[in-house]
Scaffold this active site. Structure first.
Site, PDB file in Angstrom:
ATOM      1  N   ASN A   1      59.395  26.764  57.633  1.00 24.91           N
ATOM      2  CA  ASN A   1      58.429  25.725  58.013  1.00 24.91           C
ATOM      3  C   ASN A   1      59.146  24.391  57.841  1.00 24.91           C
ATOM      4  O   ASN A   1      59.332  23.920  56.720  1.00 24.91           O
ATOM      5  CB  ASN A   1      57.203  25.815  57.094  1.00 24.91           C
ATOM      6  CG  ASN A   1      56.242  24.658  57.288  1.00 24.91           C
ATOM      7  OD1 ASN A   1      56.331  23.921  58.275  1.00 24.91           O
ATOM      8  ND2 ASN A   1      55.310  24.498  56.352  1.00 24.91           N
TER       9      ASN A   1
ATOM     10  N   SER B   1      58.418  27.101  46.818  1.00 23.41           N
ATOM     11  CA  SER B   1      59.700  26.947  46.121  1.00 23.41           C
ATOM     12  C   SER B   1      60.516  28.232  46.090  1.00 23.41           C
ATOM     13  O   SER B   1      61.185  28.540  45.098  1.00 23.41           O
ATOM     14  CB  SER B   1      59.491  26.390  44.710  1.00 23.41           C
ATOM     15  OG  SER B   1      58.899  25.103  44.779  1.00 23.41           O
TER      16      SER B   1
ATOM     17  N   LYS C   1      58.204  21.492  58.605  1.00 26.04           N
ATOM     18  CA  LYS C   1      57.288  20.360  58.324  1.00 26.04           C
ATOM     19  C   LYS C   1      57.677  19.150  59.184  1.00 26.04           C
ATOM     20  O   LYS C   1      58.185  19.315  60.289  1.00 26.04           O
ATOM     21  CB  LYS C   1      57.269  20.028  56.831  1.00 26.04           C
ATOM     22  CG  LYS C   1      57.026  21.250  55.963  1.00 26.04           C
ATOM     23  CD  LYS C   1      56.662  20.900  54.553  1.00 26.04           C
ATOM     24  CE  LYS C   1      56.535  22.181  53.731  1.00 26.04           C
ATOM     25  NZ  LYS C   1      55.960  21.943  52.418  1.00 26.04           N
TER      26      LYS C   1
ATOM     27  N   GLU D   1      48.829  21.746  53.284  1.00 25.33           N
ATOM     28  CA  GLU D   1      48.944  20.309  53.617  1.00 25.33           C
ATOM     29  C   GLU D   1      47.952  19.941  54.711  1.00 25.33           C
ATOM     30  O   GLU D   1      47.371  18.845  54.701  1.00 25.33           O
ATOM     31  CB  GLU D   1      50.393  19.988  54.018  1.00 25.33           C
ATOM     32  CG  GLU D   1      51.316  20.041  52.800  1.00 25.33           C
ATOM     33  CD  GLU D   1      52.761  20.417  53.088  1.00 25.33           C
ATOM     34  OE1 GLU D   1      53.191  20.342  54.248  1.00 25.33           O
ATOM     35  OE2 GLU D   1      53.463  20.804  52.129  1.00 25.33           O
TER      36      GLU D   1
ATOM     37  N   GLU E   1      50.381  31.097  49.498  1.00 24.53           N
ATOM     38  CA  GLU E   1      51.169  29.954  49.030  1.00 24.53           C
ATOM     39  C   GLU E   1      50.381  29.200  47.958  1.00 24.53           C
ATOM     40  O   GLU E   1      49.506  28.391  48.282  1.00 24.53           O
ATOM     41  CB  GLU E   1      51.445  28.994  50.190  1.00 24.53           C
ATOM     42  CG  GLU E   1      52.232  29.605  51.322  1.00 24.53           C
ATOM     43  CD  GLU E   1      52.984  28.539  52.098  1.00 24.53           C
ATOM     44  OE1 GLU E   1      54.213  28.635  52.154  1.00 24.53           O
ATOM     45  OE2 GLU E   1      52.351  27.601  52.610  1.00 24.53           O
TER      46      GLU E   1
ATOM     47  N   HIS F   1      47.868  25.799  56.639  1.00 27.39           N
ATOM     48  CA  HIS F   1      48.781  25.350  55.583  1.00 27.39           C
ATOM     49  C   HIS F   1      48.029  24.407  54.643  1.00 27.39           C
ATOM     50  O   HIS F   1      47.190  23.614  55.082  1.00 27.39           O
ATOM     51  CB  HIS F   1      50.002  24.648  56.189  1.00 27.39           C
ATOM     52  CG  HIS F   1      51.091  24.444  55.190  1.00 27.39           C
ATOM     53  ND1 HIS F   1      51.067  23.411  54.283  1.00 27.39           N
ATOM     54  CD2 HIS F   1      52.203  25.169  54.918  1.00 27.39           C
ATOM     55  CE1 HIS F   1      52.128  23.513  53.498  1.00 27.39           C
ATOM     56  NE2 HIS F   1      52.846  24.559  53.866  1.00 27.39           N
TER      57      HIS F   1
ATOM     58  N   GLY G   1      56.889  22.898  47.191  1.00 24.31           N
ATOM     59  CA  GLY G   1      57.706  21.691  47.089  1.00 24.31           C
ATOM     60  C   GLY G   1      57.836  21.158  45.674  1.00 24.31           C
ATOM     61  O   GLY G   1      58.296  20.043  45.461  1.00 24.31           O
TER      62      GLY G   1
HETATM   63  C1  PEP Z   1      55.601  25.520  52.482  1.00 29.25           C
HETATM   64  O1  PEP Z   1      55.235  24.365  52.578  1.00 29.25           O
HETATM   65  O2  PEP Z   1      55.165  26.376  53.276  1.00 29.25           O
HETATM   66  C2  PEP Z   1      56.546  25.845  51.416  1.00 29.25           C
HETATM   67  C3  PEP Z   1      56.586  27.076  50.980  1.00 29.25           C
HETATM   68  O3  PEP Z   1      57.320  24.814  50.926  1.00 29.25           O
HETATM   69  P1  PEP Z   1      58.522  24.905  49.842  1.00 29.25           P
HETATM   70  O4  PEP Z   1      59.309  26.141  50.167  1.00 29.25           O
HETATM   71  O5  PEP Z   1      59.296  23.651  50.055  1.00 29.25           O
HETATM   72  O6  PEP Z   1      57.857  25.006  48.508  1.00 29.25           O
END
Ligand code: PEP
Length: 251
Positions: free
Chosen positions: A9, A213, A11, A98, A167, A96, A173
């Protein structure tokens, strides 16, 4: 049997030239050293039409990070599922955290988006997950069960095209990864909810990805858990070495 999948992803990162360069580099690396799982890259809308023909479609699937909850018309700035599909993209991330947090995407809005994605031949990568306070209050199961309502309104046939991504928001992040045990516990619970709704066979065939992460150093342990079928990767999908390191966890 269900597929193992590593999906990136991007972003809101990479301008068009940078995105093209990243996709080319990843494609070269995976053509030279074939992955043992499905690989998907989800890019900003503007990259889709350029990136899709650049990559070997047998190795890398391309997806969007969102689509509109309306078919077409006077919705300035929106991009429809049909438009996404017309670029050759095959997937779309929906729900997601966000999008839920910053753009107020509710269960009802996401239900519409999921339906439109499927009607246009796109496979949704549907994200669910709790925030830190909910985890601390032991409410994570309740939260994911409620979020699943957007995909549990589908027929079994349509649901079988959906990829789920758990998630935990507190891990996205932040550098704080769920432990493999935490991930397995909730993935198994999510699969049990799918089994209750659509039956054991559909549940066994549903890929449930972990996101938050995930990096080369922890991917193998996470993916070794029986109900963790791969990862949705944010930050680490922006560098080929890191993303490939995660993909190689399936080797
Ligand atoms: C995400 O936003 O889908 C995600 C898993 O981000 P990160 O791997 O940066 O934690």
């Amino acid at each position: 049997m269900r597929k193992n999948i590593v999906a990136g992803n991007w972003k809101m990162n990479k301008n068009l030239q940078e995105g093209i360069a990243l996709a080319k580099e990843l494609n070269e690396a995976l053509v030279a050293d074939k992955p043992h799982c499905d690989v998907i890259i989800c890019t900003p809308f503007i990259h889709l039409a350029s990136v899709t023909p650049l990559v070997d479609g047998n190795i890398i699937g391309v997806g969007a990070e969102n689509c509109a909850d309306k078919v077409s018309g006077a919705y300035t700035g929106e991009v429809s599922a049909e438009m996404v599909a017309s670029t050759g993209a095959k997937y779309v991330i929906l729900g997601h955290s966000e999008r839920r947090a910053y753009y107020h995407e509710t269960v009802d809005i996401l239900t519409e988006k999921v339906k439109l994605a499927l009607a246009n031949g796109l496979k949704p990568i549907f994200c669910i997950g709790e925030v830190l306070e909910e985890r601390e209050a032991g409410k994570q199961n309740e939260v994911v069960a409620a979020q699943l309502a957007s995909v549990f309104s589908l027929s079994a046939e349509d649901f079988s095209k959906v990829i789920l991504a758990y998630e935990p928001v507190w891990a996205i992040g932040t550098g704080k990864t769920a432990t493999p045990e935490q991930a397995e516990e909730i993935h198994a619970y999510i699969r049990s909810l799918v089994a209750d709704k659509y039956g054991k066979e559909v549940a066994e065939n549903t890929s449930i990805l972990y996101g938050g992460s995930c990096k080369p150093s922890n991917a193998k342990e996470l993916f070794a858990k029986p109900d963790v079928d791969g990862g949705l990767i944010g930050g680490a999908s922006l560098k080929v070495a890191d993303f490939k390191g995660i993909i190689d966890a399936f080797k």
